[in-house]
Design a protein around this motif. Structure first.
Motif, PDB file in Angstrom:
ATOM      1  N   GLU A 593      21.936  12.272  39.576  1.00 39.55           N
ATOM      2  CA  GLU A 593      21.993  11.586  38.285  1.00 39.55           C
ATOM      3  C   GLU A 593      20.634  10.946  37.949  1.00 39.55           C
ATOM      4  O   GLU A 593      20.092  11.119  36.870  1.00 39.55           O
ATOM      5  CB  GLU A 593      23.092  10.522  38.370  1.00 39.55           C
ATOM      6  N   ILE A 597      17.948  11.820  34.782  1.00 41.01           N
ATOM      7  CA  ILE A 597      17.832  10.911  33.640  1.00 41.01           C
ATOM      8  C   ILE A 597      16.489  10.997  32.926  1.00 41.01           C
ATOM      9  O   ILE A 597      16.405  11.001  31.718  1.00 41.01           O
ATOM     10  CB  ILE A 597      18.153   9.457  34.050  1.00 41.01           C
ATOM     11  N   SER A 602      16.612  12.911  24.919  1.00 38.25           N
ATOM     12  CA  SER A 602      17.441  11.826  24.398  1.00 38.25           C
ATOM     13  C   SER A 602      17.997  12.197  23.045  1.00 38.25           C
ATOM     14  O   SER A 602      17.276  12.631  22.158  1.00 38.25           O
ATOM     15  CB  SER A 602      16.600  10.564  24.260  1.00 38.25           C
ATOM     16  N   ASP A 643      20.840   7.307  22.381  1.00 44.77           N
ATOM     17  CA  ASP A 643      21.678   8.307  23.052  1.00 44.77           C
ATOM     18  C   ASP A 643      22.975   7.598  23.452  1.00 44.77           C
ATOM     19  O   ASP A 643      23.014   6.750  24.353  1.00 44.77           O
ATOM     20  CB  ASP A 643      20.903   8.823  24.277  1.00 44.77           C
ATOM     21  N   ARG A 646      24.386   7.758  27.189  1.00 48.91           N
ATOM     22  CA  ARG A 646      23.555   7.047  28.164  1.00 48.91           C
ATOM     23  C   ARG A 646      23.676   5.539  27.991  1.00 48.91           C
ATOM     24  O   ARG A 646      23.784   4.809  28.964  1.00 48.91           O
ATOM     25  CB  ARG A 646      22.086   7.451  27.983  1.00 48.91           C
ATOM     26  N   GLN A 649      26.813   4.295  29.351  1.00 49.09           N
ATOM     27  CA  GLN A 649      26.710   4.237  30.813  1.00 49.09           C
ATOM     28  C   GLN A 649      26.084   2.902  31.261  1.00 49.09           C
ATOM     29  O   GLN A 649      26.522   2.286  32.216  1.00 49.09           O
ATOM     30  CB  GLN A 649      25.788   5.375  31.250  1.00 49.09           C
ATOM     31  N   LEU A 720      19.181   2.996  37.046  1.00 48.99           N
ATOM     32  CA  LEU A 720      19.509   3.964  36.010  1.00 48.99           C
ATOM     33  C   LEU A 720      19.504   3.287  34.632  1.00 48.99           C
ATOM     34  O   LEU A 720      18.921   3.801  33.658  1.00 48.99           O
ATOM     35  CB  LEU A 720      20.899   4.510  36.321  1.00 48.99           C
ATOM     36  N   VAL A 724      17.163   4.182  31.353  1.00 48.46           N
ATOM     37  CA  VAL A 724      17.727   4.565  30.046  1.00 48.46           C
ATOM     38  C   VAL A 724      17.200   3.632  28.953  1.00 48.46           C
ATOM     39  O   VAL A 724      16.736   4.076  27.892  1.00 48.46           O
ATOM     40  CB  VAL A 724      19.266   4.533  30.094  1.00 48.46           C
TER      41      VAL A 724
END
Ligand code: ADP
Length: 759
Positions: A593, A597, A602, A643, A646, A649, A720, A724
């Motif tokens: 993952e 990324i 995006s 995005d 993302r 997330q 992460l 992002v």
């Protein structure tokens, strides 16, 4: 003139009709009769034959074969009529020829009426040639013995000074005008020397001139000074005739004179003004109103090569280019008529045919009634200036071309910072046209955080301590963006050392700067990646190893149990092996993952945050419920662009962590909200959980960095989230007072899409 030898009949022989008419008019006004005018020698002889005049006035230069002298000779021979020559400038040979005809007198041109009258009267009263040269004896009281009284009366009354004197200079007769002139009685004067009032040098000279008169050349002109009884120095001019007795030894002189002081002074003034004009750097030319040259002085000869006698009388157009329309005489005269003067440049042409650039000015001189009399033209040779101007122009042009076409921005800045001149490249660099730029101050286009010129340099260069400076600075392009430049500046001074302006050479280095920044960004990114890689290696070797060791350990147990046929721990061990394998899979998934990324393109869509956070909450609802946490979300969350999956997330992760690290808090509460700050949405996820020691605030965003290894997790979530958020051009950070104080995670996202790749 009250009395003349009136009724005397005079024939005037003169080919120039205007002169002849003017003489006739003067003679008639004096009381003489002029029965005829003649224009040639032959005509004169014919008319003398018909009219038998008392006197002939004869011009020497006559048209035809017979000139005035030859005509006089024939008249003398045939009729014995006395002839007076009217002469211009006579050369010695002509004069010798003239003398042989024993003329009754000479009148040099130009002459006054007084001179004409005197010459005519003297001629009419003297014996004619061919008769004996017997002097008319004048007695001390002024009466003549041989001549009738009418002549004496006439001589008495004329305004000219008339006297007679002997060879030693003793005066034997003076007329009334003579007495009046010296303010002496006749008794005082007669018997004294006629030169008694003249200075010594003049006395000697005049005496020599008088002695030089001969029966062949009995008439002479001479000039001398006198000191009058009122101590004035004046000039007298005499026409003197020697009268010889029969033996030619004894002689007496008769002289007619006039005061020419004024004329002498005028001559002296003229000479003086001529000498002054000679000193002038220009040609001074006087013309009549049609442009005909009357005076030619100053540097006229030096400039044009013609002498005054060559130039006077000619039209002024002969000294400038005839084909040139601009400087034609007509145009210049028209201009003077229109504006009262002319000033301009014309092309002169010299005697040798050379052209000369001339700066000319011309103005009329007016009489007291305001009528223009003549034109005064001042002409200056400007060859030297023109050459200099041309050389200057050429060097200016070279400099201008170099300046304009330079591939580097160049501009001149005055000491107050105003832009004086900028070249094309400079305009290009800053996006302004020249007019716009040259109205600005250098500060108007300088980045507010940069100075236009370091103060030390300005002060140092003005004080003469520093020559030039090179430095990097930022300008602002007309369109508002930053232009990086390398500027090299020096102070320019005039020939006296006075500071004039700064000259700056400006090189646009924006591209290099971008490349440099990008390079730095890449390096730092690479460094981060390297750190992450190191950590990943560690994790792989540590975190993946531990489940493997677990698996290996339980597999050994399983082997042993299988050999011993002991099956009671079998299921339990299989469970451990499966859990370890699951853990390994989770780790491997997380790794995948995180590696993806940075590479995924995006998506950009409009995301109302309240909506997206509701979705995120629903995704982690399980753990929220297990922990019985209360979640509050504010209603007015901003909308961002990004995005969606993302960002969702990111928030899932933050909410999940808030639940996960709640510790033993009896009332687990999570608050989510956000507001707009400038161009950004600033959101928070706040919990009242275990909190984070400020020392570790930074670390938790690192990959696989975990503070609490008891709690389930891989240490990938925040790393992460950070990636992002940053890929969206935003920031993420944490605030927490420390253990047990709860935490707030802040997420700052741009409201509109930006390109996070740009610095
Ligand atoms: P994981 O949750 O998988 O451990 P994260 O990257 O999400 O990894 O978090 C890194 C570490 O940051 C966590 O292990 C935890 O120690 C700390 N942390 C994250 N969120 C919180 C929170 N809300 N309260 C206290 N500690 C937290």
């Amino acid at each position: 003139m009250s009395t003349t030898t009136s009724q005397a009949r005079i024939i005037v022989v003169e080919d120039e009709i205007t002169v002849a008419l003017s003489i006739r008019q003067s003679l008639q006004l004096m009381g003489y009769t002029v029965p005829e005018l003649a224009a040639s020698g032959a005509e004169a002889i014919d008319k003398i034959r018909r009219h038998a005049p008392d006197l002939v006035l004869m011009d020497i230069g006559l048209p035809g074969k017979m000139d005035g002298i030859e005509a006089a000779r024939q008249i003398n021979r045939r009729f014995g009529t006395p002839v007076i020559f009217i002469t211009g400038h006579t050369d010695p040979t002509t004069f010798q020829r003239a003398k042989k005809t024993i003329p009754a007198g000479y009148i040099p041109k130009p002459f006054t009426e007084q001179e004409l009258f005197t010459a005519v009267e003297l001629a009419l009263t003297r014996p004619s040639p061919g008769q004996n040269h017997v002097a008319a004896k004048i007695t001390a009281n002024g009466t003549t013995t041989e001549k009738p009284d009418r002549f004496r009366t006439m001589i008495e009354d004329i305004p000219a000074l008339v006297c007679r004197f002997l060879a030693d200079g003793t005066l034997t007769y003076v007329n009334a005008a003579y007495c009046a002139y010296f303010n002496k009685s006749r008794i005082d004067l007669i018997g004294s020397n006629f030169l008694r009032y003249a200075p010594k040098v003049d006395q000697q000279r005049v005496r020599r001139q008088v002695e030089a008169l001969t029966p062949d050349a009995p008439v002479g002109n001479f000039v001398h000074q006198v000191v009058t009884p009122t101590h004035e120095v004046r000039w007298l001019q005499w026409t003197c005739q020697a009268i010889f007795d029969d033996s030619l030894n004894d002689r007496e002189y008769q002289a007619v004179g006039s005061d020419i002081t004024e004329r002498k002074q005028a001559e002296a003034n003229l000479l003086l003004s001529d000498q002054i004009l000679q000193q002038m750097p220009s040609a001074i030319i006087v013309t009549d109103l049609s442009g005909k040259i009357q005076r030619w002085t100053g540097k006229a000869r030096d400039i044009f090569g013609y002498s005054a006698s060559e130039a006077v009388g000619r039209p002024i157009s002969f000294i400038h280019l005839p084909q040139s329309d601009i400087d034609s005489t007509e145009r210049i005269l028209a201009k003077i008529k229109e504006t009262g003067e002319f000033f301009g440049e014309v092309t002169g042409i010299t005697k040798s045919g050379k052209t000369v650039p001339i700066e000319a000015s011309a103005k009329p001189i007016f009489d007291k009634f305001g009528r223009p009399l003549v034109l005064i033209c001042t002409l200056r040779d400007i060859t030297f200036r023109k050459k200099n101007e041309q050389a200057l122009e050429e060097s200016e042009e070279r400099f201008r071309l170099a300046f304009e076409n330079a591939n580097i921005g160049v501009w001149l800045i005055d000491l107050e910072g105003r832009l004086l001149r900028a070249n094309n490249r400079m305009c290009q660099i800053l996006g302004y046209n020249r007019d716009e730029l040259e109205r600005l101050n250098v500060n108007d286009v300088t980045h507010p955080q940069d100075v236009d010129l370091p103060l030390e340099f300005v002060e140092g260069s003005l004080a003469g301590k520093t020559d030039h400076i090179t430095f990097e600075k930022r300008y602002i392009h007309k369109q508002g963006y930053v232009v990086w430049a390398n500027a090299s500046t020096s102070l320019v001074r005039d020939s006296f050392g006075q500071p004039l302006y700064f000259i700056s050479h400006v090189q646009d280095i924006t591209r290099q700067k971008l490349i440099e920044t990008e390079r730095e960004r890449l390096i730092s990114q690479l460094e981060t990646k390297n750190t992450e890689l190191e950590r990943m290696t560690y994790t792989i070797s540590h975190d993946l190893k531990s489940p493997l060791i677990t698996i290996q350990g339980f597999l050994t147990l399983l082997e042993k149990d299988a050999a011993n046929n002991a099956s009671e721990r079998f299921e339990q061990n299989i469970k451990f092996i499966r859990a370890a394998a699951k853990k390994m899979k989770q780790l491997v998934d997380d790794l995948l993952e995180i590696s993806r990324i940075g590479r995924l393109p995006s998506l950009r869509e409009t995301i109302p945050l309240s909506e997206m956070i509701r979705e995120a909450i629903s995704m982690v609802a399980g753990s929220i419920n297990v922990r019985a946490a209360k979640v509050y979300v504010s209603h007015d969350m901003p909308t961002v662009v990004g995005d969606r999956a993302r960002l969702s997330q990111v928030f899932q992760n933050l909410i999940d962590n808030a639940v996960k690290f709640m510790g033993t808090e009896p009332n687990p509460t999570i608050k989510i909200g956000g507001r707009i700050e400038g161009n950004f949405a600033v959101c928070y996820v706040k919990d009242n959980g275990i909190g984070i020691d400020p020392r570790y605030h930074h670390r938790i965003f690192n990959l696989f960095d975990r503070l609490d290894t008891d709690t389930e997790g891989s240490g990938v979530g925040l790393a992460l989230a950070k990636r992002v958020v940053e890929l969206h051009g935003g920031q993420i950070w944490v605030e927490s007072a420390g253990a047990g104080q709860g935490s707030i995670f802040w997420v700052k996202l741009p409201l509109t899409a930006t390109n996070p790749d740009l610095p």
